[in-house]
Design a protein around this motif. Structure first.
Motif, PDB file in Angstrom:
ATOM      1  N   ASP A  64       0.827  -1.209   0.000  1.00 37.13           N
ATOM      2  CA  ASP A  64       0.000   0.000   0.000  1.00 37.13           C
ATOM      3  C   ASP A  64       0.860   1.259   0.000  1.00 37.13           C
ATOM      4  OD1 ASP A  64      -2.323  -1.439  -0.035  1.00 37.13           O
ATOM      5  OD2 ASP A  64      -2.700  -1.291   2.125  1.00 37.13           O
ATOM      6  N   ARG A  65       1.921   1.245   0.819  1.00 32.20           N
ATOM      7  CA  ARG A  65       2.795   2.411   0.859  1.00 32.20           C
ATOM      8  C   ARG A  65       3.513   2.598  -0.475  1.00 32.20           C
ATOM      9  NH1 ARG A  65       8.036   3.476   4.806  1.00 32.20           N
ATOM     10  NH2 ARG A  65       8.267   5.694   4.301  1.00 32.20           N
ATOM     11  N   TYR A  66       3.936   1.498  -1.063  1.00 29.27           N
ATOM     12  CA  TYR A  66       4.577   1.568  -2.382  1.00 29.27           C
ATOM     13  C   TYR A  66       3.643   2.207  -3.402  1.00 29.27           C
ATOM     14  CZ  TYR A  66       5.460  -0.218  -7.102  1.00 29.27           C
ATOM     15  OH  TYR A  66       5.597  -0.339  -8.457  1.00 29.27           O
ATOM     16  N   GLU A  67       2.376   1.778  -3.410  1.00 29.68           N
ATOM     17  CA  GLU A  67       1.427   2.306  -4.392  1.00 29.68           C
ATOM     18  C   GLU A  67       1.191   3.794  -4.176  1.00 29.68           C
ATOM     19  OE1 GLU A  67       0.499   0.789  -6.934  1.00 29.68           O
ATOM     20  OE2 GLU A  67       0.762  -1.344  -6.501  1.00 29.68           O
ATOM     21  N   ARG A  68       1.136   4.238  -2.920  1.00 26.97           N
ATOM     22  CA  ARG A  68       0.935   5.667  -2.642  1.00 26.97           C
ATOM     23  C   ARG A  68       2.128   6.483  -3.107  1.00 26.97           C
ATOM     24  NH1 ARG A  68      -1.162   3.672   2.320  1.00 26.97           N
ATOM     25  NH2 ARG A  68       0.793   4.181   3.392  1.00 26.97           N
ATOM     26  N   ILE A  69       3.325   6.013  -2.786  1.00 29.33           N
ATOM     27  CA  ILE A  69       4.532   6.741  -3.200  1.00 29.33           C
ATOM     28  C   ILE A  69       4.655   6.745  -4.719  1.00 29.33           C
ATOM     29  CG2 ILE A  69       7.059   6.736  -3.128  1.00 29.33           C
ATOM     30  CD1 ILE A  69       6.876   5.584  -0.315  1.00 29.33           C
ATOM     31  N   LYS A  70       4.332   5.624  -5.345  1.00 28.89           N
ATOM     32  CA  LYS A  70       4.421   5.542  -6.808  1.00 28.89           C
ATOM     33  C   LYS A  70       3.462   6.521  -7.464  1.00 28.89           C
ATOM     34  CE  LYS A  70       4.215   2.376 -10.707  1.00 28.89           C
ATOM     35  NZ  LYS A  70       4.153   0.983 -11.174  1.00 28.89           N
ATOM     36  N   ARG A  71       2.271   6.673  -6.893  1.00 27.98           N
ATOM     37  CA  ARG A  71       1.299   7.596  -7.470  1.00 27.98           C
ATOM     38  C   ARG A  71       1.793   9.035  -7.373  1.00 27.98           C
ATOM     39  NH1 ARG A  71      -1.464   8.942 -11.421  1.00 27.98           N
ATOM     40  NH2 ARG A  71      -3.236  10.311 -11.014  1.00 27.98           N
ATOM     41  N   VAL A  72       2.374   9.399  -6.238  1.00 27.43           N
ATOM     42  CA  VAL A  72       2.941  10.742  -6.083  1.00 27.43           C
ATOM     43  C   VAL A  72       4.056  10.961  -7.093  1.00 27.43           C
ATOM     44  CG1 VAL A  72       4.234  12.266  -4.543  1.00 27.43           C
ATOM     45  CG2 VAL A  72       2.306  10.926  -3.646  1.00 27.43           C
ATOM     46  N   LEU A  73       4.914   9.957  -7.262  1.00 31.79           N
ATOM     47  CA  LEU A  73       6.001  10.047  -8.233  1.00 31.79           C
ATOM     48  C   LEU A  73       5.456  10.184  -9.650  1.00 31.79           C
ATOM     49  CD1 LEU A  73       9.095   9.838  -8.723  1.00 31.79           C
ATOM     50  CD2 LEU A  73       8.769   7.370  -8.966  1.00 31.79           C
ATOM     51  N   ASP A  74       4.425   9.417  -9.976  1.00 36.87           N
ATOM     52  CA  ASP A  74       3.811   9.486 -11.303  1.00 36.87           C
ATOM     53  C   ASP A  74       3.318  10.898 -11.608  1.00 36.87           C
ATOM     54  OD1 ASP A  74       4.217   6.835 -11.935  1.00 36.87           O
ATOM     55  OD2 ASP A  74       2.202   6.178 -11.395  1.00 36.87           O
ATOM     56  N   VAL A  75       2.543  11.452 -10.681  1.00 36.50           N
ATOM     57  CA  VAL A  75       1.945  12.773 -10.903  1.00 36.50           C
ATOM     58  C   VAL A  75       3.021  13.846 -10.992  1.00 36.50           C
ATOM     59  CG1 VAL A  75       0.481  14.552  -9.874  1.00 36.50           C
ATOM     60  CG2 VAL A  75      -0.248  12.156  -9.828  1.00 36.50           C
ATOM     61  N   THR A  76       3.997  13.789 -10.110  1.00 34.44           N
ATOM     62  CA  THR A  76       5.053  14.799 -10.087  1.00 34.44           C
ATOM     63  C   THR A  76       5.874  14.787 -11.365  1.00 34.44           C
ATOM     64  OG1 THR A  76       5.209  14.607  -7.669  1.00 34.44           O
ATOM     65  CG2 THR A  76       7.065  15.639  -8.818  1.00 34.44           C
ATOM     66  N   VAL A  77       6.338  13.614 -11.761  1.00 32.56           N
ATOM     67  CA  VAL A  77       7.182  13.504 -12.948  1.00 32.56           C
ATOM     68  C   VAL A  77       6.388  13.821 -14.216  1.00 32.56           C
ATOM     69  CG1 VAL A  77       8.565  11.938 -14.373  1.00 32.56           C
ATOM     70  CG2 VAL A  77       8.754  11.860 -11.878  1.00 32.56           C
ATOM     71  N   ALA A  78       5.159  13.296 -14.322  1.00 30.98           N
ATOM     72  CA  ALA A  78       4.347  13.543 -15.512  1.00 30.98           C
ATOM     73  C   ALA A  78       4.063  15.030 -15.685  1.00 30.98           C
ATOM     74  CB  ALA A  78       3.046  12.756 -15.432  1.00 30.98           C
ATOM     75  N   ALA A  79       3.691  15.707 -14.600  1.00 30.92           N
ATOM     76  CA  ALA A  79       3.400  17.143 -14.673  1.00 30.92           C
ATOM     77  C   ALA A  79       4.647  17.932 -15.056  1.00 30.92           C
ATOM     78  CB  ALA A  79       2.856  17.629 -13.335  1.00 30.92           C
ATOM     79  N   LEU A  80       5.781  17.590 -14.477  1.00 34.51           N
ATOM     80  CA  LEU A  80       7.030  18.291 -14.766  1.00 34.51           C
ATOM     81  C   LEU A  80       7.441  18.123 -16.217  1.00 34.51           C
ATOM     82  CD1 LEU A  80       9.433  19.921 -13.681  1.00 34.51           C
ATOM     83  CD2 LEU A  80      10.528  17.747 -13.069  1.00 34.51           C
ATOM     84  N   VAL A  81       7.369  16.880 -16.713  1.00 33.00           N
ATOM     85  CA  VAL A  81       7.777  16.622 -18.098  1.00 33.00           C
ATOM     86  C   VAL A  81       6.832  17.313 -19.074  1.00 33.00           C
ATOM     87  CG1 VAL A  81       8.105  14.840 -19.858  1.00 33.00           C
ATOM     88  CG2 VAL A  81       8.929  14.463 -17.532  1.00 33.00           C
ATOM     89  N   LEU A  82       5.522  17.300 -18.775  1.00 29.98           N
ATOM     90  CA  LEU A  82       4.564  17.961 -19.665  1.00 29.98           C
ATOM     91  C   LEU A  82       4.857  19.460 -19.771  1.00 29.98           C
ATOM     92  CD1 LEU A  82       1.204  16.181 -18.758  1.00 29.98           C
ATOM     93  CD2 LEU A  82       2.358  16.157 -20.979  1.00 29.98           C
ATOM     94  N   VAL A  83       5.232  20.070 -18.663  1.00 31.66           N
ATOM     95  CA  VAL A  83       5.559  21.506 -18.684  1.00 31.66           C
ATOM     96  C   VAL A  83       6.848  21.751 -19.465  1.00 31.66           C
ATOM     97  CG1 VAL A  83       6.252  23.469 -17.265  1.00 31.66           C
ATOM     98  CG2 VAL A  83       4.332  22.036 -16.543  1.00 31.66           C
ATOM     99  N   LEU A  84       7.879  20.979 -19.155  1.00 32.69           N
ATOM    100  CA  LEU A  84       9.171  21.171 -19.810  1.00 32.69           C
ATOM    101  C   LEU A  84       9.124  20.833 -21.303  1.00 32.69           C
ATOM    102  CD1 LEU A  84      11.597  19.741 -17.088  1.00 32.69           C
ATOM    103  CD2 LEU A  84      11.093  22.137 -17.599  1.00 32.69           C
TER     104      LEU A  84
END
Length: 213
Positions: free
Chosen positions: A4-24
């Motif tokens: 469960d903790r892995y899935e939560r951290i992975k989701r945060v990582l997904d959103v953060t990286v995806a948003a950053l790459v889309l902007v850049l």
């Protein structure tokens, strides 16, 4: 680390990286969209239903790489429909950039089994369907181990192995391997195909066997 903790951290990582790459990558995406509009016309985006988590359908978004003619679900016409720009977009994986929107929406993850065509789902064995126990990914283990050059059986083995062994460390390794794979342009197409061969399922006797654990 618990699942469960892995899935939560992975989701945060997904959103953060995806948003950053889309902007850049916004200027690159704008230039790509313009190039597609000028060479292939509109729409510039390819949209198609794909099975995701638990097999539920979602709309995958990518940049178009083929002319909108013939049967878009048939790989037999891919070579004729593919444009020079489309081949380059696939070779550089730039066609995948809009899929980061699917990551933000929660349809996909950065790392996971690739989302395949809906008509393949009834052809899966119970073991192969386990690939849908996690969100599909923009990249995945089979992408960095051979991509379309792998036989279908090998791809499914890798997908299920990922489901059973997924971890943050493995995800980070796959992301790093993805950079190398893209730079090398490995496994972009299957032998004798402009994209990938159709998955037709396994022989009936194999379907009747107990899944290998």
């Amino acid at each position: 680390m618990s699942r469960d903790r892995y899935e939560r951290i992975k989701r945060v990582l997904d959103v953060t990286v995806a948003a950053l790459v889309l902007v850049l990558a916004a200027p690159v995406m704008a230039a790509t969209a313009l190039a597609i509009a000028l060479t292939m016309g509109r729409p510039v985006l390819f949209r198609q239903s794909r099975p995701g988590l638990h097999g539920e359908l979602f709309e995958l978004v990518k940049f178009r790489s083929m002319r909108a003619e013939g049967d878009p679900l048939s790989p037999l016409h891919d070579a004729r429909r593919m444009t020079p720009l489309g081949r380059w977009l696939r070779a550089t994986s730039l066609d995948e950039l809009p899929s980061l929107w699917n990551v933000l929406r929660g349809d996909m993850s950065l790392v996971g089994p690739r989302p395949l065509l809906p008509q393949y789902v009834p052809r899966y064995t119970a073991e192969q369907f386990r690939r849908h126990e996690v969100r599909p990914g923009v990249t995945g283990l089979q992408q960095v181990r051979g991509r379309n050059a792998l036989a279908w059986e090998e791809r499914f083995v890798l997908d299920v192995w990922y489901v059973e062994h997924r971890s943050l460390l493995l995800d980070l390794r796959i992301l790093a391997w993805t950079v190398v794979t893209v730079l090398r342009r490995d496994g972009i197409t299957a032998p004798g195909s402009a994209t990938a061969h159709e998955y037709r399922g396994v022989p009936v006797p194999d379907r009747e066997r107990e899944p290998v654990r």
